[in-house]
Design a protein around this motif. Structure first.
Motif, short mmCIF file in Angstrom:
data_model
loop_
_atom_site.label_atom_id
_atom_site.label_comp_id
_atom_site.label_asym_id
_atom_site.label_seq_id
_atom_site.Cartn_x
_atom_site.Cartn_y
_atom_site.Cartn_z
N GLN A 184 48.90 35.02 30.16
CA GLN A 184 47.56 35.62 30.13
C GLN A 184 46.52 34.78 30.31
N HIS A 187 46.37 34.44 34.14
CA HIS A 187 45.84 35.80 34.50
C HIS A 187 44.25 35.79 34.57
N GLN A 223 49.42 42.09 27.11
CA GLN A 223 48.34 41.17 27.52
C GLN A 223 47.10 41.72 28.32
N ASP A 225 45.09 40.86 30.72
CA ASP A 225 44.97 40.80 32.25
C ASP A 225 46.16 40.91 32.80
N ILE A 226 47.40 41.30 32.41
CA ILE A 226 48.38 41.56 32.88
C ILE A 226 48.68 43.15 33.12
#
Ligand code: PGA
Length: 249
Positions: A184, A187, A223, A225-226
């Protein structure tokens, strides 16, 4: 809301018979339960025609593992974006660490490949990631930003059309996954870099790859931003790949 993307990277594995069996199992699994995410398989070039036929009328998109940075001509052994397009390819990996490492692909070459893919209507999945030595030297952020910056500079406003895959080299095929927090964190850095280049950054998909499997996928995919996964080893086993697809729904 953007859908997550789960992409299998078969690498140099498979055969006509093995591909047939794997895709039959995936097709059956996805027919039983329609995926709540986008799904793709990146297959070795000789099997594009076979797999194109096997995924027709399914939720599985066809992907290539590489594309030439050149348009056409005297480049023995390479396949152009237009050729991939002829076989219904929707995505292609560019800059996978195995290409960077074993074939000396530079950031500039990777950026040119991304550009060729976009020009042919194929979505490049731009792979970035640091080696163990780079992580230990505290260079993770600098390395992935340098790799992504080359692509952003090349493709300009089309950057919103790309997919980015963060694949720490030390996690690929090693069974050592980045922790969800480690993934994360990178990312978030990549998202911020994209945001500086595109108003669409929030809608772009950032995949994690590197020993993602049926057991750890849900936590990674949770997560913020995944937005999906690029899966090697576990993509060769239909039950595992289907479990990861279900985790992305
Ligand atoms: P892995 O490979 O899932 O086997 O670690 C991922 C990749 O290289 O894309």
């Amino acid at each position: 809301m953007k859908k997550k993307l789960i992409a299998g990277n078969w690498k140099m594995n498979g055969s006509l018979a093995a591909n047939d069996a794997l895709l039959a199992a995936l097709r059956a699994g996805l027919a039983a339960q329609a995926p709540g995410c986008d799904v793709a398989v990146a297959v070795p070039a000789p099997y594009l025609a076979q797999v194109q036929a096997l995924v027709a009328d399914t939720a599985i998109a066809l992907a290539a593992q590489d594309v030439s940075q050149h348009e056409a001509g005297a480049y023995t052994g390479e396949a152009s974006a237009a050729m991939l397009r002829d076989f219904g390819v929707r995505y292609t990996l560019v800059g996978h660490s195995e290409r960077r490492q074993y074939h000396g692909e530079s950031d500039a070459a990777v950026a040119a490949k991304a550009q060729r893919a976009l020009a042919a209507g194929i979505t490049p999945i731009v792979c970035v990631g640091e080696t163990l030595a780079e992580r230990e030297a505290g260079q993770t952020e600098a390395v992935v930003k340098r790799q992504l910056a080359a692509v952003i500079a090349q493709v300009g406003h089309c950057v919103s059309e790309i997919v980015v895959a963060y694949e720490p080299v030390w996690a690929i095929g090693t069974g050592k996954t980045a922790t969800p927090a480690q993934a994360q964190a990178v990312h978030a850095v990549l998202r911020a870099q994209l945001a500086a280049a595109s108003a669409q950054a929030a809608n772009m998909r950032l995949l994690y790859g590197g020993s993602m499997n049926a057991a750890n996928a849900a936590e990674l995919l949770a997560q913020p931003d995944i937005d999906g996964g690029l899966i090697g080893g576990a993509a060769l086993k239909a039950p595992d790949f289907l479990t990861i697809i279900a985790a992305a729904a």
